[in-house]
Motif scaffolding. Structure first.
Motif, PDB file in Angstrom:
ATOM      1  N   SER A 289       0.836  -1.210   0.000  1.00 29.17           N
ATOM      2  CA  SER A 289       0.000   0.000   0.000  1.00 29.17           C
ATOM      3  C   SER A 289       0.866   1.253   0.000  1.00 29.17           C
TER       4      SER A 289
ATOM      5  N   GLN B 278      -7.120   1.082  -0.677  1.00 24.90           N
ATOM      6  CA  GLN B 278      -7.473  -0.072   0.149  1.00 24.90           C
ATOM      7  C   GLN B 278      -8.571   0.326   1.155  1.00 24.90           C
TER       8      GLN B 278
ATOM      9  N   ASP C 227      -5.526  -1.379  -5.270  1.00 24.12           N
ATOM     10  CA  ASP C 227      -4.935  -1.932  -4.048  1.00 24.12           C
ATOM     11  C   ASP C 227      -5.969  -2.776  -3.313  1.00 24.12           C
ATOM     12  N   GLU C 228      -5.772  -4.070  -3.278  1.00 23.56           N
ATOM     13  CA  GLU C 228      -6.655  -5.001  -2.557  1.00 23.56           C
ATOM     14  C   GLU C 228      -8.100  -4.855  -3.003  1.00 23.56           C
TER      15      GLU C 228
HETATM   16 MG    MG Z   1      -1.979  -2.842   1.894  1.00 23.14          MG
END
Ligand code: MG
Ligand code: ADP
Ligand code: MG
Length: 257
Positions: free
Chosen positions: A50, A94, A175-176
């Motif tokens: 991240s 995220q 991100d994710e």
């Molecule tokens: Mg992360």
């Protein structure tokens, strides 16, 4: 064609206890992403994935101490957060922020205006937004809700992919995007990413610690991320290996180095 190039990137954050030394998180990241390519960064929790996406997006908490990020040769690190978005970079967070009192409809139109340099004509915009909602199987009433307020995990992720479809960036960092999604939502979100790739020939950086999203979105390149740097690179077969054996082999190699 667009190329995002990251060279020997080092990033630190201020020490949370206030007077300690800054904490070094990224320790020399090298990565090149071009239009039409899908890259997966895979690594365990806390490895700095991240942090990499925040540094690319220009988050003020993350200080680049050395190295470069360029987009078609332009210095990304010299750009404001808005300039980065206008240059064609997109970051899906995220942990997306909630913005009470601002409707999704206003938020998306404002974002589109900022990125395109002019406000989309209202009639076209309504049509465009409705089509994009339909593709992601989102109820039209979604547009009247406050940004991310009370959204379920799945709704937040769909909102990110909705932005991707409407803002049409050159390079998208996700991100994710797969975390907290059930199987149906994962399929819908993945199809949205694949549509973006086809339509815009966009470059995609998928950050994840699970391999399951890679069954729906095929990466051209897989990078294993441990301890703030890329320690191994390969094709999609590397994701299969991680699926079978986990990160142990790589974390041990880093610990022993
Ligand atoms: Mg992360
Ligand atoms: P990942 O996304 O791979 O799980 P992160 O980039 O979130 O990893 O975090 C990497 C490391 O940096 C972790 O040890 C985390 O605690 C630390 N870290 C990240 N952001 C901050 C911050 N703002 N302040 C202090 N430590 C941070
Ligand atoms: Mg994490």
């Amino acid at each position: 064609m667009t190329t995002l190039e990251i060279r020997d990137l080092h990033v630190e954050v201020a020490n949370p206890d206030g007077n300690g030394d800054p904490i070094s998180i990224l320790k020399g990241v090298n990565l090149t992403i071009s239009s039409g390519e899908t890259h997966a960064i895979m690594g365990p929790n806390g490895s700095g994935k991240s942090t990499l996406s925040y540094a690319i997006a220009g988050h003020p908490k993350y200080t680049v101490t050395s190295g470069t990020i360029t987009l078609d040769g332009e210095d990304v690190l010299a750009m404001s957060v808005d300039e980065r978005a206008r240059a064609g970079l997109f970051l899906a967070m995220q942990y997306p922020v909630e913005v009470p009192g601002v409707s999704m409809s206003n938020f998306l139109r404002t974002a589109a205006t900022a990125v395109r340099g002019e406000a989309p004509k209202l009639r076209h915009w309504v049509k465009e937004a409705k089509t994009a909602l339909g593709e992601l199987e989102i109820e039209p009433s979604f547009l009247e809700r406050s940004v991310n307020e009370g959204f379920s995990g799945g709704e937040k992720k769909r909102h990110e992919i909705l932005q991707l479809g409407l803002l049409k960036p050159k390079i998208a960092i996700l991100d994710e995007t797969d975390s907290g999604l059930d199987v149906d939502a994962l399929r819908i979100v993945s199809e949205g990413v694949n549509r973006y790739k086809e339509r815009e020939n966009g470059g995609v950086l998928l950050i994840t610690h699970y391999t399951r999203i890679l069954r729906y979105i095929k990466p051209d390149f897989v990078h294993v991320f441990i301890g703030g740097r890329i320690v191994e690179e390969g094709g999609s077969e590397l994701a299969d290996e991680l699926d079978a054996n986990g990160y142990v082999k790589f974390t041990q190699a880093v610990a022993g180095a």
